[in-house]
Design a protein around this motif. Structure first.
Motif: not given
Length: 565
Positions: A138-143, A189-190
């Protein structure tokens, strides 16, 4: 505030990490971020506690400004780290591996990636391609952060709020389509900020519906950017006066829930680091003082260089439910096993989807991770089962913060309690009041029971052997516990006039003269029962299971005002 008069979990003993491990429930996440640079510090992915986690987020991939695709900034090292993470997953197949994109330094071009449909498509496809190339889940975006904020040079647009949702939906669509093709789940996820300022910059409900979970960064509530030394991640907001803004982990959770986020979509993030502030004032032990400089400090360093040093005084904020240190003109805000367990208790009580940590290399021996994880599991001790005569009592004292496991998932019901532990339990029951210097030659002030013994002695609750020693490591006897509870009840102003006749017990002559009134009161109050063969065994050792039962009876006695309806 929940249970304001009591603290949450306290780990009284520590056992080797080889104790039996039980995996978390499948419906609860235990997420850890692993930073790419940790491998240069000698902490490689194969050393991570995969058995304690459900997800590992590898931090960070950046965004290529040219075409909004994912970019590895240290390709050789990153690829080796990802290879080691896959090997760790082979050993622990329940693990999910995610690539985390952004972070403070690498969020510069999120706004560009989200700005147009074409850019969003390129970014989403790049995320999927990255997962397939590196065998991730998966991928987690931490903007950090849409609309405004973040590091120098950050690109912002007023449309970031809506574009963030569209970017997530584009990634979600790619992952779902791939999942239908190969039958594998892919996670999105974020990482979300802890305050209302962040929530005002995103479409909260739409974001929550799109992602599998939001990792709530419930730390850095205060830090070196402030004007005053303060607590990094207070569980609850202190009511005392402060020269600056006040907030807490609890407040952050409530902000999300009040915005309509399903609690099961929230993962409560916790720090495995603290902050040291230098040049603070000695008043209030440095808390809320101005400072000359400050820096982050990993828990490992705190444990190695500070926690066992007598020049640093260990303190605990009863309302915020976090520890801190003061010494040599420095104030240190940090977490310990007790405060981490308290945060997990909050996550469990609020029905959150799990807990998580930044950053795994900062807790090499998983001291904090194990404590938090055990509390998330609700005190599901592998050696305490429903139906055991002490089961209810163990759950009661664990929930009240009087006793916890001796290690992750283990209570050790048959292990004896010692005198130092008993003092600590009563000290915690009283809310961890401040204490003076120790009066016993064999009690080190900075030890786990130093403050507790000093406080209990100052209130006449405990005494020594008459030669200047207390014997903190000596096994606690049944009559000694009766005396401690009797004196504590006197200190609290409870009615201790009751007396039972002890003449019917065959070993009543073994009761020490100092303990006679206390034993009579304890039997009269139903705290201590005789054995079936009419013995009291006043000098017999108290096990942890027995102590739990007696403590529950004491706390629920009508004269405490805490009896059940």
């Amino acid at each position: 505030m929940l249970l304001a008069g009591l603290s949450f979990a306290l780990v009284l003993l520590a056992l080797p990490a080889s104790a039996a491990i039980t995996y978390p429930p499948e419906d609860k996440a235990v997420v850890g971020y692993y930073a790419s640079w940790a491998s240069y510090q000698g902490i490689t992915p194969d050393q991570l506690p995969g058995e304690l986690l459900t997800h590992i987020n590898y931090a960070f991939a950046a965004i290529d400004p040219k075409d909004s695709t994912l970019l590895l900034q240290d390709p050789e090292q990153d690829r080796n780290n990802l290879k080691l993470l896959r090997a760790l997953r082979d050993k622990h197949p329940h693990l999910k591996l995610l690539i985390s994109v952004g972070g403070w330094d690498d969020s510069l071009y999120f706004s560009d990636a989200a700005a147009t449909a074409q850019r969003r498509e390129q970014f989403a496809q790049s995320c999927l391609d990255f997962l397939l190339e590196h065998g991730l889940d998966g991928v987690d975006l931490d903007w950090e952060y849409p609309v405004s904020g973040g590091p120098s040079g950050m690109v912002h647009r007023s449309q970031d709020k809506q574009n963030f949702t569209l970017l997530l939906q584009a990634v979600r669509s790619k992952l779902d389509r791939q999942s239908r093709q190969d039958g594998r789940p892919y996670y999105l996820t974020i990482a979300g900020g802890a305050g209302s300022e962040y929530l005002n910059k995103i479409e909260v409900e739409a974001v929550a519906r799109t992602v599998d979970h939001i990792f709530l960064m419930a730390y850095d509530i205060h830090g070196p950017w402030d004007a005053y030394a303060d607590l990094n991640a207070p569980l609850y907001t202190p009511t005392e006066r402060s020269p600056q803004y006040k907030s807490s982990v609890f407040d952050s959770v409530q902000l999300y829930l009040n915005r309509g986020v399903d609690p099961e979509k929230l993962v409560l993030g916790m720090p495995l680091y603290g902050y040291r502030y230098d040049g603070v004032d000695s008043r209030n032990n440095g808390l809320y003082s101005t400072f000359s400089s400050a820096a982050s400090i990993p828990y490992d360093v705190l444990e190695r260089n500070y926690l066992n040093q007598t020049k640093y005084r260990k303190l605990y904020h009863g309302e915020a439910e976090v520890p801190y240190l003061y010494g040599e003109g420095a104030f240190l805000s940090y977490e310990d096993p007790r405060s981490m367990a308290a945060k997990s208790e909050l996550a469990r009580a609020q029905g959150l989807g799990g807990i998580g940590f930044w950053e795994l290399s900062q807790d090499r021996d998983a001291v904090l991770i194990q404590s938090a994880r055990a509390a998330l599991m609700g005190g599901a001790f592998t050696d305490v089962a429903p139906g055991d005569w002490y089961y209810e009592a163990v759950e009661y004292v664990r929930g009240k913060g009087l006793m916890a496991g001796t290690s992750a998932g283990v209570f050790s019901p048959g292990r004896p309690v010692n005198r130092g532990m008993a003092a600590v339990i009563l000290h915690r029951l009283e809310g961890s009041p401040s204490a003076g210097a120790t009066v016993f030659s064999d009690v080190v002030q900075q030890s786990y029971c130093g403050d507790a013994v000093s406080w209990a002695a100052s209130k006449g609750i405990v005494g020594g052997y008459g030669d200047g020693r207390f014997g903190p490591g000596h096994t606690l006897t049944r009559e000694q516990l009766a005396v401690m509870l009797y004196r504590y009840a006197q200190y609290k102003g409870y009615d201790v006039s009751g007396r039972a006749s002890l003449s019917g017990y065959t070993d009543s002559n073994e009761i020490g003269s100092y303990a006679g009134p206390a034993m009579g009161w304890a039997v009269s109050s139903g705290l201590i029962h005789g054995l079936k063969d009419t013995r009291l065994m006043p000098r017999g050792a108290i096990t942890r299971a027995e102590a739990a039962v007696i403590l529950m009876r004491f706390c629920e006695s009508p004269w405490t005002g805490n009896d059940r309806p």
